[in-house]
Design an enzyme around this catalytic site. Structure first.
Site, PDB file in Angstrom:
ATOM      1  N   LYS A  33       0.826  -1.216   0.000  1.00 60.09           N
ATOM      2  CA  LYS A  33       0.000   0.000   0.000  1.00 60.09           C
ATOM      3  C   LYS A  33       0.858   1.262   0.000  1.00 60.09           C
ATOM      4  O   LYS A  33       0.491   2.267  -0.615  1.00 60.09           O
ATOM      5  CB  LYS A  33      -0.960   0.008   1.187  1.00 60.09           C
ATOM      6  CG  LYS A  33      -0.316   0.213   2.545  1.00 60.09           C
ATOM      7  CD  LYS A  33      -1.350   0.271   3.641  1.00 60.09           C
ATOM      8  CE  LYS A  33      -0.707   0.384   5.009  1.00 60.09           C
ATOM      9  NZ  LYS A  33       0.080   1.592   5.215  1.00 60.09           N
ATOM     10  N   THR A  34       2.015   1.233   0.670  1.00 60.54           N
ATOM     11  CA  THR A  34       2.887   2.415   0.700  1.00 60.54           C
ATOM     12  C   THR A  34       3.381   2.733  -0.700  1.00 60.54           C
ATOM     13  O   THR A  34       3.448   3.900  -1.104  1.00 60.54           O
ATOM     14  CB  THR A  34       4.083   2.185   1.650  1.00 60.54           C
ATOM     15  OG1 THR A  34       3.592   1.811   2.930  1.00 60.54           O
ATOM     16  CG2 THR A  34       4.925   3.438   1.783  1.00 60.54           C
ATOM     17  N   ASP A 224      -3.472   7.697   4.718  1.00 60.56           N
ATOM     18  CA  ASP A 224      -2.961   6.348   5.002  1.00 60.56           C
ATOM     19  C   ASP A 224      -3.584   5.844   6.304  1.00 60.56           C
ATOM     20  O   ASP A 224      -3.953   6.636   7.167  1.00 60.56           O
ATOM     21  CB  ASP A 224      -1.437   6.423   5.122  1.00 60.56           C
ATOM     22  CG  ASP A 224      -0.786   5.047   5.131  1.00 60.56           C
ATOM     23  OD1 ASP A 224      -1.461   4.067   4.774  1.00 60.56           O
ATOM     24  OD2 ASP A 224       0.403   4.961   5.484  1.00 60.56           O
ATOM     25  N   GLU A 225      -3.678   4.528   6.460  1.00 63.64           N
ATOM     26  CA  GLU A 225      -4.190   3.902   7.695  1.00 63.64           C
ATOM     27  C   GLU A 225      -5.535   4.518   8.106  1.00 63.64           C
ATOM     28  O   GLU A 225      -5.740   4.878   9.274  1.00 63.64           O
ATOM     29  CB  GLU A 225      -3.177   4.061   8.849  1.00 63.64           C
ATOM     30  CG  GLU A 225      -1.774   3.568   8.529  1.00 63.64           C
ATOM     31  CD  GLU A 225      -1.641   2.058   8.529  1.00 63.64           C
ATOM     32  OE1 GLU A 225      -2.685   1.364   8.548  1.00 63.64           O
ATOM     33  OE2 GLU A 225      -0.509   1.558   8.478  1.00 63.64           O
ATOM     34  N   GLN A 255      -6.809  -4.475  10.375  1.00 65.84           N
ATOM     35  CA  GLN A 255      -5.706  -3.957  11.181  1.00 65.84           C
ATOM     36  C   GLN A 255      -6.109  -2.739  11.996  1.00 65.84           C
ATOM     37  O   GLN A 255      -5.272  -1.929  12.384  1.00 65.84           O
ATOM     38  CB  GLN A 255      -4.508  -3.627  10.278  1.00 65.84           C
ATOM     39  CG  GLN A 255      -3.933  -4.851   9.580  1.00 65.84           C
ATOM     40  CD  GLN A 255      -2.679  -4.535   8.799  1.00 65.84           C
ATOM     41  OE1 GLN A 255      -1.652  -4.151   9.355  1.00 65.84           O
ATOM     42  NE2 GLN A 255      -2.741  -4.698   7.496  1.00 65.84           N
ATOM     43  N   ARG A 613       3.260  -9.589  10.939  1.00 64.01           N
ATOM     44  CA  ARG A 613       4.565  -8.902  10.958  1.00 64.01           C
ATOM     45  C   ARG A 613       5.653  -9.859  10.497  1.00 64.01           C
ATOM     46  O   ARG A 613       6.751  -9.438  10.158  1.00 64.01           O
ATOM     47  CB  ARG A 613       4.931  -8.412  12.375  1.00 64.01           C
ATOM     48  CG  ARG A 613       4.019  -7.395  13.039  1.00 64.01           C
ATOM     49  CD  ARG A 613       3.679  -6.225  12.171  1.00 64.01           C
ATOM     50  NE  ARG A 613       2.430  -6.471  11.457  1.00 64.01           N
ATOM     51  CZ  ARG A 613       2.069  -5.845  10.352  1.00 64.01           C
ATOM     52  NH1 ARG A 613       2.846  -4.948   9.806  1.00 64.01           N
ATOM     53  NH2 ARG A 613       0.924  -6.124   9.766  1.00 64.01           N
TER      54      ARG A 613
END
Length: 779
Positions: A33-34, A224-225, A255, A613
């Site tokens: 996504k980044t 973002d997020e 998340q 992670r």
């Protein structure tokens, strides 16, 4: 097509080149996504969108910096003109320009949590309230919650339900404290973190011309997020995007783990209802983790009912299965983690930095730290005391804050008598009272000591005037000197360096080194500012950078260490090997977060974040007993382990059956054993297979189900599990993993409570509970 776009897969390319209109990108863990956000901004600029018209909001300064660097590699220096940063840093910048509409100076101070709590502590003391009832941290948390839900003092006083709830909690003065806190912050020219959001909302609501100005400026907005935004952030973004509606939000409902600090998952779930003709994109290919880790994570999150539809998959290798390990105690758990890291390093030539240990609460780090130290494995704890929260650093920055904003009450109270200059607490208390009664800042009172009625002797007045002169001399220097030269001058002439030099202890030397490190940081900052056009007042910008810094934003260097942190802090990071420890009921999921389905689902999302992670290997560990609040308590495995599909799991130890702990003591029902209870004989004889009558049973027989194992087979240790069979006796020589060899002196108790008193070579005589003790009989 632009060259960099060829690096994207089909799913990533579609949202990147979607130029106009509202859009949502549901991005699974590790799906890139980044990269999509970064390339989308670069693409917009290549399509003629002015970099000054793009606003990108992130959740950490580190993420913003990395994205800006990537964009600069594609578009060059134009990337410097982007409005990109955290919600708090971007809104602080807007408030620097527009805060005068609300009565704030452009050089307002940003209070961190410690500053806010100190001020609240002063207010509670001045109001003569019971500090055990009005606990500073609880009051601060409550006020923070009010602000994030846009409950101003005025709204609070109009809400009888809130006032009644506080009265029921024996805090009827909550409204008065809130009002006084807001008033004192305003008078000190200060905002706390929550004010940066609340005041931005106030600015955009009360001043339509300011809103129109920024709506026109930010023609393209990227967030973002988005699943982590709270109500206050949501309203600001909605207001700014309302005119052009070119808004792109990226996030993953699976998340969303910050409800405890106000994050509202409904912001992402309801995005398509907030805007017309929303385009929806899904990033479902995970590039980070192996098939087994992705499969395990998917099988867990599937148990949540509140979620957006997506199927995360990966083309990566199958990889090793998720390993589950059971330990007897939390100490054993720590030793398992340390020995596994040591073995993996030796066998596979891995670095310490390839490993991370994640836990639900900070308190769990102790046993892990002990075990890593004994193995000489270097580690770094994240989320501890930040560099900028250390006392000596706060002392220096308080002087710097006071130069820019002499109305800053907390900074002034911190340094007015540090280093000691003969100004006592009684004098400070009188200054506070005078400032409140005159409606002025303490510094203004100090400048006008001759013109006000205050009970301070002439000797002390002279010391106060000297302090004012010192600060004003720094303010004069600030007009021409850069931040480094000024800070270095302040540390020397204020007496701080002399004060730290007095203390020859290792702690004192460390404090001096920390101040030197702060000066190094300011030097780096000043040199960095030279590269940026129109950087403004570098001291003000440095202090803002410090105020908004987080522990993970700071550069930890390239030192090779195992990372220890809570799962909340691990979000957005990745490691080759991840240990998720303490997977026990009431710990993870937390006992504090199982009152409602939504709370439990958030805990499950937290586990999903922890598991994803891991790139190559994930270890899940739990203990059968753990010290909590100083007591050894029995534990049972977390439900989250059971929720993982067994095809993705490898049990390193026998699986622990879920146990039922009866709430009542069986002894209260009498002493008659079931086997002694007689039943009437059956009227009809029971036939055998051949048809012959079989003699009816005279007694009730208690049979053991086949799937149950004796306690000794499931209680844990590899050797002590068979101690009852071995008939451990007085005089036996045994071996213990920690205490070495020992002789059994005494055995007492019965059943699960059998204890052995053993005299060990290391540690002397110990009384051990045999169901937990890891003992090997050697003689």
């Amino acid at each position: 097509m632009e060259k960099y776009l060829s690096q994207l897969n089909e799913a990533q390319l579609a949202p990147t080149i979607q130029k106009d209109g509202p859009m949502i990108v549901i991005a699974g863990a590790g799906s890139g996504k980044t990269r999509v956000l970064t390339y989308r901004i670069a693409y917009l600029m290549s399509q003629g969108v002015d970099s000054f018209n793009i606003l990108a909001l992130t959740f950490t300064n580190k993420a913003a910096r990395e994205m800006k660097e990537r964009i600069a590699q594609i578009v060059g220096n134009e990337a410097k003109n982007l409005w990109m940063g955290t919600f708090h840093s971007v809104f602080a910048k807007i408030l620097r320009f527009e805060g005068h509409h609300l009565g704030y100076p452009s050089n307002f101070t940003i209070y961190d949590t410690q500053d806010s709590q100190r001020l609240l502590g002063s207010i509670i003391k001045e109001m003569k309230l019971d500090k055990d009832v009005y606990k500073t941290k609880q009051i601060h948390s409550r006020i923070s919650s009010y602000k994030n839900n846009l409950i101003t003092v005025k709204a609070y006083l109009k809400n009888p339900e809130l006032m009644e709830a506080d009265a029921m909690a024996r805090r009827p003065k909550m409204g008065e404290i809130y009002a006084e806190y807001v008033d004192r912050c305003f008078k000190a020219g200060a905002m706390d973190f929550d004010d940066l959001l609340l005041r931005t909302n106030e600015l955009l609501t009360r001043f339509p011309n300011v809103l129109a100005q920024y709506q026109d400026k930010f023609r393209y907005i990227l967030v973002d997020e988005y699943q982590d935004t709270n109500h206050s952030q949501y309203l600001i973004v909605r207001a700014l995007a309302d005119r052009f509606q070119n808004i792109c939000v990226v996030g993953d409902d699976a998340q969303s783990i910050y409800a405890f600090r106000g994050a509202n998952i409904n912001n992402i779930l309801n995005f398509q209802k907030d805007y017309h003709d929303v385009k929806l994109f899904r990033l479902e290919q995970n590039y980070r983790s192996t098939k087994n880790i992705v499969g395990a994570a998917n099988s867990v999150i599937e148990h949540n009912k509140t979620k957006l539809d997506k199927v995360v998959w990966t083309a990566n290798d199958e990889g090793e299965k998720v390993k589950v390990h059971r330990s007897l105690t939390d100490g054993d758990e720590g030793r398992f983690v340390a020995s596994t890291i040591w073995e993996e390093k030796m066998n596979k030539q891995q670095l310490n930095s390839d490993f991370a240990v994640l836990y639900r609460t900070n308190a769990q780090s102790r046993s892990i730290e002990d075990a890593l130290r004994k193995r000489d494995i270097p580690y770094q704890i994240y989320g501890g005391l930040s560099f900028y929260q250390r006392k000596e650093i706060k002392d220096v920055t308080a002087y710097l804050r006071l130069i820019l904003n002499p109305a800053d009450e907390e900074a002034l109270k911190r340094v007015i008598n540090y280093p000691a200059r003969g100004i006592g607490q009684t004098t400070i208390d009188r200054l506070v009272v005078a400032a409140n009664s005159y409606g002025k800042s303490i510094f203004e009172i100090l400048k006008n000591l001759n013109n006000i009625d205050i009970n301070i002797n002439n000797g002390t007045k002279n010391k106060l005037r000297d302090f004012v002169t010192l600060i004003e001399s720094y303010q004069v220097m600030n007009k021409t000197a850069n931040a480094f030269d000024l800070a270095e001058h302040v540390t020397k002439t204020s007496g701080l360096i002399r004060e730290f030099n007095k203390d020859g202890t290792p702690e004192g030397i460390t404090r001096l080194e920390n101040v030197q490190e702060l000066l190094n940081g300011i030097k780096d900052f000043v040199e960095g500012q030279m590269e940026i056009a129109d950087a403004g007042d570098s001291l003000a910008e440095f202090l803002e950078d410090v105020a908004l810094a987080t522990d993970l934003d700071s550069d930890k260097g390239d030192s090779d260490h195992v990372a220890l942190m809570t799962i909340h802090l691990a979000k957005g990071l990745e490691f080759n090997n991840v240990f998720i420890v303490g997977l026990e009921e009431d710990l993870f999921p937390s006992a504090m977060s199982m009152n409602t389905r939504s709370e439990l689902e958030e805990e499950r999302r937290l586990f999903y974040v922890a598991l994803t992670r891991a790139e190559k290997q994930a270890y899940l560990t739990y203990a059968l007993s753990r010290y909590r609040w100083g007591k050894l308590v029995d534990s049972e495995p977390s439900r989250f382990i059971d929720e993982i599909d067994e095809q993705f799991i490898e049990n390193l130890t026998p699986k622990e059956e879920r146990r039922f702990n009866p709430m009542l003591d069986a002894d209260i029902f009498g002493d008659v054993e079931p086997s002694k209870v007689r039943f009437k004989k059956p009227k009809q004889p029971t036939l055998t297979k051949k048809g012959a009558p079989k003699k009816p049973a005279e007694k009730f027989q208690v049979s053991t189900p086949k799937n149950l194992k004796p306690v000794s087979k499931t209680s844990g240790g590899t050797t002590s599990a068979n101690l009852f069979d071995d008939k451990l006796a007085v005089g036996n020589i045994v071996k213990h993993i920690r205490f070495g060899k020992g002789e059994v002196l005494k055995i007492e108790g019965a059943g699960a409570d059998v204890k052995a008193e053993i005299k060990f070579e290391v540690g002397g005589t110990k009384k051990l509970l045999l169901r937990f003790a890891k003992l090997e009989v050697i003689g």
